[in-house]
Design a protein around this motif. Structure first.
Motif, PDB file in Angstrom:
ATOM      1  N   HIS A 314     -12.832   4.529  -4.053  1.00  0.00           N
ATOM      2  CA  HIS A 314     -12.033   4.471  -4.895  1.00  0.00           C
ATOM      3  C   HIS A 314     -10.992   4.860  -4.673  1.00  0.00           C
ATOM      4  O   HIS A 314      -9.698   4.189  -4.967  1.00  0.00           O
ATOM      5  CB  HIS A 314     -12.575   4.219  -6.218  1.00  0.00           C
ATOM      6  N   TRP A 315     -10.940   5.557  -4.408  1.00  0.00           N
ATOM      7  CA  TRP A 315      -9.581   7.233  -5.262  1.00  0.00           C
ATOM      8  C   TRP A 315      -9.165   7.296  -3.691  1.00  0.00           C
ATOM      9  O   TRP A 315      -7.857   7.481  -3.741  1.00  0.00           O
ATOM     10  CB  TRP A 315      -9.825   8.657  -5.333  1.00  0.00           C
ATOM     11  N   ARG A 316      -9.593   6.444  -2.812  1.00  0.00           N
ATOM     12  CA  ARG A 316      -8.601   6.657  -1.064  1.00  0.00           C
ATOM     13  C   ARG A 316      -7.935   5.252  -1.391  1.00  0.00           C
ATOM     14  O   ARG A 316      -6.503   4.617  -1.550  1.00  0.00           O
ATOM     15  CB  ARG A 316      -9.086   6.069  -0.424  1.00  0.00           C
ATOM     16  N   SER A 317      -8.419   4.215  -2.009  1.00  0.00           N
ATOM     17  CA  SER A 317      -7.765   2.750  -2.936  1.00  0.00           C
ATOM     18  C   SER A 317      -6.319   3.223  -3.661  1.00  0.00           C
ATOM     19  O   SER A 317      -5.418   3.469  -3.651  1.00  0.00           O
ATOM     20  CB  SER A 317      -8.219   1.915  -2.970  1.00  0.00           C
ATOM     21  N   ALA A 318      -6.921   3.586  -5.126  1.00  0.00           N
ATOM     22  CA  ALA A 318      -5.991   4.452  -5.867  1.00  0.00           C
ATOM     23  C   ALA A 318      -4.916   5.397  -5.426  1.00  0.00           C
ATOM     24  O   ALA A 318      -3.724   4.868  -6.144  1.00  0.00           O
ATOM     25  CB  ALA A 318      -6.677   5.165  -7.241  1.00  0.00           C
ATOM     26  N   LEU A 319      -4.592   6.125  -4.699  1.00  0.00           N
ATOM     27  CA  LEU A 319      -3.864   6.720  -3.984  1.00  0.00           C
ATOM     28  C   LEU A 319      -3.312   6.227  -2.978  1.00  0.00           C
ATOM     29  O   LEU A 319      -1.943   6.713  -2.506  1.00  0.00           O
ATOM     30  CB  LEU A 319      -4.573   8.190  -3.601  1.00  0.00           C
ATOM     31  N   GLY A 320      -3.715   4.853  -2.229  1.00  0.00           N
ATOM     32  CA  GLY A 320      -3.073   4.409  -1.432  1.00  0.00           C
ATOM     33  C   GLY A 320      -3.561   5.286   0.438  1.00  0.00           C
ATOM     34  O   GLY A 320      -3.370   6.600   0.530  1.00  0.00           O
ATOM     35  N   ASP A 321      -4.152   4.769   0.755  1.00  0.00           N
ATOM     36  CA  ASP A 321      -5.293   4.784   1.596  1.00  0.00           C
ATOM     37  C   ASP A 321      -4.380   4.943   3.299  1.00  0.00           C
ATOM     38  O   ASP A 321      -3.597   3.514   3.233  1.00  0.00           O
ATOM     39  CB  ASP A 321      -5.923   4.253   2.425  1.00  0.00           C
ATOM     40  N   PRO A 322      -4.174   6.047   3.637  1.00  0.00           N
ATOM     41  CA  PRO A 322      -2.899   5.900   4.841  1.00  0.00           C
ATOM     42  C   PRO A 322      -3.845   5.998   6.230  1.00  0.00           C
ATOM     43  O   PRO A 322      -2.808   5.184   6.651  1.00  0.00           O
ATOM     44  CB  PRO A 322      -2.891   8.015   4.864  1.00  0.00           C
ATOM     45  N   SER A 323      -4.994   5.748   6.097  1.00  0.00           N
ATOM     46  CA  SER A 323      -5.304   4.677   7.606  1.00  0.00           C
ATOM     47  C   SER A 323      -5.119   3.356   7.154  1.00  0.00           C
ATOM     48  O   SER A 323      -5.272   2.507   8.161  1.00  0.00           O
ATOM     49  CB  SER A 323      -6.779   5.689   7.412  1.00  0.00           C
TER      50      SER A 323
END
Length: 323
Positions: A314-323
């Protein structure tokens, strides 16, 4: 089932609304702001949201709303739900957690529905305070010894609900969940903070994560399992009774942080920040949920690792996943 959910725009409210909809229920939600959070905005298409402030709005206006919507079940989630924040604003915490509960229960009585809707009143396992070793895992018979305004106000609201059930016949069932977490949980809560910080380390926007007391042991349940228990209690719980919700697993914050570090895509350094250590903290709190299991057949389905993986995603998505 026609359902009314207070505090629906919050973390747990969003997950409960999703579960109710998936179960075929018609859902109306109450929120003081009358607006969806960004994380819950997807519910706008399927849930009617009504603006209502349980502290400032009147019993009469809420009773009219209840009479109009005619819910069969009411889930009372609206609360100031952060123990640390309650130390900064004890009066506001009491005003919403106890005063708001009184407004709701008085409105249910005044609405004049027949039969009365079942009310699932959501308390908190932290109301037990720091139980003696012989009381662990904690059953519903354990004395309430709250050690912060949040825990005390929730304990008082539980007693108010039981009093309404015994005095007026209002079908109130008290759910007493222990710690819970899951995707979309805010970073002001410990596992939400851990997951966000790990995601930031992965992105290179944070050099390390900062934590408080990692020796604390908790009984964490996935929020998606918690909300299943709420609906089961609406269907099968006994009025005037209290039901603990938890896994009974003793897991330290240190072990859960290590799971997140293992799931991380980059090395994660950890430092203890004294400012994150609470002035009062329970060293051990485990739930005995056998009463709930016996009454409803509920069992937790999601592992701690799955919960933490979903929170990190969720946090990867919310923050913008660089991968």
């Amino acid at each position: 089932m026609r359902a009314l959910v207070t505090g629906i725009s919050g973390f747990v409210g969003g997950h409960l609304a999703e579960h109710l909809i998936d179960s075929g229920d018609q859902v109306v939600g109450l929120s003081a702001s009358g607006r969806w959070s960004v994380a819950s905005a997807h519910l706008a298409e399927s849930v009617r949201l009504e603006a209502f402030d349980l502290v400032t709005d009147s019993v009469e206006s809420l009773s009219r709303l209840i009479a109009r919507k005619q819910p069969e079940a009411i889930y009372h989630l609206a609360a100031q739900a952060n123990p640390s924040a309650s130390l900064d604003d004890p009066r506001g915490t009491w005003g919403l957690n106890l005063g708001g509960t009184m407004t709701l229960l008085d409105a249910v009585r005044a609405a004049g529905l027949d039969p009365l809707p079942r009310v699932v009143l959501v308390g908190s396992g932290v109301s037990y305070g720091n139980p003696a070793p012989e009381d662990l895992p904690v059953s519903e018979r354990c004395p309430l010894r709250p050690n912060n305004p949040y825990a005390a106000s929730k304990a008082a609201a539980d007693l108010l609900g039981i009093q309404h059930a015994l005095s007026y016949g209002t079908p109130v069932v008290v759910a007493r969940p222990f710690n819970h977490a899951g995707p979309r949980q805010e970073d002001r809560y410990v596992l939400g903070s851990f997951a966000r910080q790990v995601a930031e380390v992965e992105r290179g926007t944070r050099p390390r994560i900062e934590v408080g007391n990692l020796e604390v042991v908790r009984d964490f349940t996935d929020v998606r399992d918690i909300v299943r228990a709420y609906r089961l209690l609406a269907e099968h719980g006994q009025a005037g009774e209290v039901y603990n919700i938890g896994t009974g697993r003793d897991e330290s914050l240190a072990s859960m942080l290590e799971t997140l570090r293992r799931l991380a895509r980059a090395p994660v350094e950890v430092v203890v920040d004294p400012a994150r250590v609470r002035p009062v903290d329970q060293p051990l709190l485990l739930a005995d949920a056998s009463k709930l299991r016996s009454r409803t057949g509920w069992e937790p389905r999601l592992s701690t690792e799955q919960t933490l993986a979903d929170m990190l995603d969720h946090w990867r998505s919310a923050l913008g996943d660089p991968s």
